[in-house]
Design an enzyme around this catalytic site. Structure first.
Site, mmCIF file in Angstrom:
data_model
loop_
_atom_site.group_PDB
_atom_site.id
_atom_site.type_symbol
_atom_site.label_atom_id
_atom_site.label_comp_id
_atom_site.label_asym_id
_atom_site.label_seq_id
_atom_site.Cartn_x
_atom_site.Cartn_y
_atom_site.Cartn_z
ATOM 1 N N ASN A 36 97.623 34.341 79.946
ATOM 2 C CA ASN A 36 96.437 33.595 80.412
ATOM 3 C C ASN A 36 96.415 32.184 79.843
ATOM 4 O OD1 ASN A 36 94.530 35.144 82.226
ATOM 5 N ND2 ASN A 36 95.031 36.699 80.678
ATOM 6 N N LEU A 44 84.477 38.416 67.210
ATOM 7 C CA LEU A 44 83.895 37.273 66.501
ATOM 8 C C LEU A 44 82.443 37.587 66.145
ATOM 9 C CD1 LEU A 44 85.531 34.583 68.782
ATOM 10 C CD2 LEU A 44 86.038 34.963 66.350
ATOM 11 N N ASN A 67 85.589 33.850 77.611
ATOM 12 C CA ASN A 67 86.552 34.930 77.421
ATOM 13 C C ASN A 67 86.959 35.477 78.780
ATOM 14 O OD1 ASN A 67 88.019 37.035 76.016
ATOM 15 N ND2 ASN A 67 86.348 38.439 76.543
ATOM 16 N N HIS A 76 88.243 39.058 80.521
ATOM 17 C CA HIS A 76 88.278 40.502 80.244
ATOM 18 C C HIS A 76 88.777 41.223 81.498
ATOM 19 C CE1 HIS A 76 87.113 44.285 78.387
ATOM 20 N NE2 HIS A 76 86.602 44.627 79.561
ATOM 21 N N GLU A 136 77.125 39.760 71.454
ATOM 22 C CA GLU A 136 77.471 41.134 71.828
ATOM 23 C C GLU A 136 78.797 41.147 72.597
ATOM 24 O OE1 GLU A 136 75.572 44.646 74.533
ATOM 25 O OE2 GLU A 136 74.265 42.978 74.005
ATOM 26 N N ALA A 151 95.455 38.513 89.018
ATOM 27 C CA ALA A 151 94.142 37.947 89.394
ATOM 28 C C ALA A 151 93.560 37.129 88.247
ATOM 29 C CB ALA A 151 93.184 39.075 89.783
HETATM 30 C C1 GAR Z 1 94.531 40.126 79.343
HETATM 31 O O1 GAR Z 1 94.596 41.162 80.276
HETATM 32 C C2 GAR Z 1 93.099 39.883 78.926
HETATM 33 O O2 GAR Z 1 92.187 40.036 79.969
HETATM 34 C C3 GAR Z 1 92.911 40.963 77.889
HETATM 35 O O3 GAR Z 1 94.110 40.978 77.172
HETATM 36 C C4 GAR Z 1 95.172 40.563 78.019
HETATM 37 C C5 GAR Z 1 95.868 39.415 77.336
HETATM 38 O O4 GAR Z 1 97.038 39.078 78.032
HETATM 39 N N1 GAR Z 1 91.796 40.681 77.058
HETATM 40 C C6 GAR Z 1 91.012 41.611 76.560
HETATM 41 O O5 GAR Z 1 91.179 42.801 76.729
HETATM 42 C C7 GAR Z 1 89.873 41.088 75.724
HETATM 43 N N2 GAR Z 1 88.961 42.138 75.422
HETATM 44 P P1 GAR Z 1 97.735 37.671 77.788
HETATM 45 O O6 GAR Z 1 97.954 37.546 76.275
HETATM 46 O O7 GAR Z 1 99.034 37.766 78.519
HETATM 47 O O8 GAR Z 1 96.820 36.612 78.321
#
Ligand code: GAR
Length: 197
Positions: free
Chosen positions: A16, A99, A113, A115, A149, A179
């Site tokens: 990401n 955090l 963020n 998710h 939260e 996506a």
């Molecule tokens: C992604 O799928 C992101 O949405 C998720 O971790 C992955 C990171 O991938 N994040 C979470 O679960 C946060 N709670 P990346 O390091 O290749 O971006």
């Protein structure tokens, strides 16, 4: 127009983060990555960011010990690094530390963020397996402002993807991740332009 400076926080592979770096290559993108910070030494995303010529820092949370004081000191170091880099918007990109409310408060409205679920459904970890176990037919991802939260701040944008027969947690995660790579830069663009409400 001045481009907003992004501080990107990662813990892992950084795909990401890479999507944000790639988006910022367009001259009309309203933001640029000023610093990439990992809490995990050797995270793959650090090498990708360095390859893109970006400043990278590791702030290993384990170096601060355990308990509330440790979290406070870790977050103080994070905050200082972000300020020194001139970060105006903080993007959590697979950043796997919770955090504190006080850190979230300091950056409220300026920290986002991504998710891998359609929040408010499936907060937390291991969401792909949880979605398959629940039998949902539509999955997706969410970009939201970070609040005190976990996975609960105001939603900026969402994208939906289908759950297909025979999906595994891995195949579903890959479809959602594709996506995510579209959604995150688009949402950060709106945040940078002050158009994300
Ligand atoms: C992604 O799928 C992101 O949405 C998720 O971790 C992955 C990171 O991938 N994040 C979470 O679960 C946060 N709670 P990346 O390091 O290749 O971006």
């Amino acid at each position: 127009m001045a481009r907003k400076k992004l501080g990107v926080l990662i813990s892992g592979r950084g795909s990401n983060m890479q999507a944000l770096i790639d988006a910022a290559r367009a001259p009309d993108y309203p933001a640029e990555v000023a610093i990439v910070i990992s809490n995990v030494p050797g995270a793959a995303g650090l090498a990708r960011a360095a390859e893109a010529g970006l400043p990278v820092i590791t702030i290993d949370h384990r170096k601060f010990g355990k308990g509330a004081d440790a979290k406070h000191l870790f977050e103080a170091a994070l905050h200082q690094a972000l300020e020194e880099a001139g970060a105006e918007i903080v993007c959590l990109a697979g950043f796997m530390r919770l955090l504190s409310g006080s850190f979230a408060g300091r950056w409220y409205g300026r920290m986002v963020n991504i998710h891998p679920s359609l929040l408010p459904a499936f907060k937390g970890l291991d969401v792909h397996a949880a979605m398959l176990a629940a039998g949902v037919k539509i999955a997706g991802c969410t970009v939201h402002y970070v609040s005190a939260e976990m996975d609960a701040g105001p939603i900026i944008g969402q994208a939906a993807v289908p759950v297909l027969a025979g999906d595994t947690a891995e195949s579903l995660a890959a479809r959602i991740l594709a996506a995510e790579h579209q959604l995150y830069p688009e949402c950060v663009r709106r945040v940078a332009l002050g158009q994300a409400h």
